[in-house]
Design a protein around this motif. Structure first.
Motif, short mmCIF file in Angstrom:
data_model
loop_
_atom_site.label_atom_id
_atom_site.label_comp_id
_atom_site.label_asym_id
_atom_site.label_seq_id
_atom_site.Cartn_x
_atom_site.Cartn_y
_atom_site.Cartn_z
N GLY A 22 -13.54 -54.69 -54.32
CA GLY A 22 -14.14 -54.72 -55.65
C GLY A 22 -15.63 -54.56 -55.68
N TYR A 23 -16.26 -54.53 -54.52
CA TYR A 23 -17.71 -54.38 -54.49
C TYR A 23 -18.11 -53.05 -53.89
CZ TYR A 23 -17.63 -59.43 -55.26
OH TYR A 23 -17.39 -60.68 -55.75
N VAL A 24 -19.28 -52.60 -54.33
CA VAL A 24 -19.88 -51.38 -53.83
C VAL A 24 -21.28 -51.72 -53.39
CG1 VAL A 24 -20.74 -49.11 -54.51
CG2 VAL A 24 -18.47 -49.84 -55.24
N TRP A 25 -21.71 -51.16 -52.29
CA TRP A 25 -23.00 -51.50 -51.69
C TRP A 25 -23.91 -50.28 -51.80
CZ3 TRP A 25 -23.30 -56.53 -51.05
CH2 TRP A 25 -22.10 -57.24 -50.98
N VAL A 26 -25.01 -50.49 -52.51
CA VAL A 26 -25.83 -49.39 -53.02
C VAL A 26 -27.21 -49.36 -52.39
CG1 VAL A 26 -26.77 -48.38 -55.14
CG2 VAL A 26 -24.62 -49.65 -55.22
N TRP A 27 -27.74 -48.16 -52.24
CA TRP A 27 -29.15 -47.96 -51.90
C TRP A 27 -29.85 -47.31 -53.09
CZ3 TRP A 27 -31.66 -50.07 -47.97
CH2 TRP A 27 -30.95 -50.43 -46.81
N ILE A 28 -31.02 -47.83 -53.42
CA ILE A 28 -31.84 -47.37 -54.55
C ILE A 28 -33.28 -47.35 -54.07
CG2 ILE A 28 -32.68 -48.02 -56.86
CD1 ILE A 28 -29.95 -49.44 -57.24
N TYR A 87 -23.98 -44.89 -52.27
CA TYR A 87 -23.32 -46.16 -52.02
C TYR A 87 -22.16 -46.01 -51.05
CZ TYR A 87 -19.54 -44.92 -55.36
OH TYR A 87 -18.50 -44.32 -56.01
N GLN A 88 -21.75 -47.17 -50.53
CA GLN A 88 -20.52 -47.25 -49.77
C GLN A 88 -19.65 -48.33 -50.39
OE1 GLN A 88 -20.38 -48.46 -45.44
NE2 GLN A 88 -19.37 -46.45 -45.32
N ALA A 89 -18.43 -47.96 -50.70
CA ALA A 89 -17.50 -48.92 -51.29
C ALA A 89 -16.95 -49.85 -50.21
CB ALA A 89 -16.36 -48.19 -51.98
N SER A 90 -16.37 -50.94 -50.66
CA SER A 90 -15.86 -51.95 -49.72
C SER A 90 -14.80 -51.38 -48.79
CB SER A 90 -15.29 -53.14 -50.49
OG SER A 90 -14.26 -52.71 -51.37
N PHE A 91 -14.08 -50.36 -49.25
CA PHE A 91 -13.04 -49.77 -48.41
C PHE A 91 -13.56 -48.59 -47.59
CE2 PHE A 91 -12.56 -46.40 -51.53
CZ PHE A 91 -12.82 -47.03 -52.74
N GLY A 92 -14.87 -48.32 -47.67
CA GLY A 92 -15.50 -47.38 -46.76
C GLY A 92 -15.91 -46.04 -47.31
N VAL A 93 -15.44 -45.68 -48.48
CA VAL A 93 -15.81 -44.39 -49.06
C VAL A 93 -17.29 -44.38 -49.41
CG1 VAL A 93 -15.51 -42.93 -51.09
CG2 VAL A 93 -13.52 -43.88 -49.94
N THR A 94 -17.95 -43.26 -49.14
CA THR A 94 -19.36 -43.12 -49.47
C THR A 94 -19.55 -42.04 -50.52
OG1 THR A 94 -19.63 -41.60 -47.61
CG2 THR A 94 -20.22 -43.89 -47.23
#
Length: 119
Positions: free
Chosen positions: A33-39, A52-59
């Motif tokens: 449910g989380y996405v990890w973002v660079w800004i 970003y990279q999603a919790s399941f690994g997709v970028t």
């Protein structure tokens, strides 16, 4: 309390590759449910979404930066990393990592790290 902390070099020479790491505390980056973002924010400009990279690994990457960036992660260290190749002075900015929710809002941010590209 979720915490994010950016780390990396403050100064990079033109044409070099920039590596930044975001260390996440108190939540696993693989939590669904989380996405990890660079800004980033360049001097005098607004915030620019990098990818970003999603919790399941997709970028997913910004189209304007796609040819130069890669986001990866080390789940054993609970970190995700930004790689930006062939940097120019236009890449000078404060770089932030953040957590994005399913409604696209950003609820936790790192404090930001200044990156200057200069010879």
């Amino acid at each position: 309390q979720v915490q994010l902390q950016e780390s990396g070099p403050g100064l990079v020479k033109p044409s070099e590759t920039l590596f930044l790491t975001c260390t996440v505390s108190n939540v696993s980056i693989t939590t669904s449910g989380y996405v990890w973002v660079w800004i980033r924010q360049s001097p005098g400009k607004g915030l620019e979404w990098i990818g970003y990279q999603a919790s399941f690994g997709v970028t997913v990457y910004s189209p304007s930066l796609k040819s130069r960036i890669a986001i990866s992660r080390d789940t054993s260290k609970n970190q995700f990393t930004l790689q930006l190749t062939s940097v120019t002075p236009e890449d000078t900015a404060v770089y932030y990592c953040a957590r994005q929710l399913s409604d696209w809002s950003l609820d936790y941010w790192g404090q930001g790290t200044q990156v200057t590209v200069s010879s």
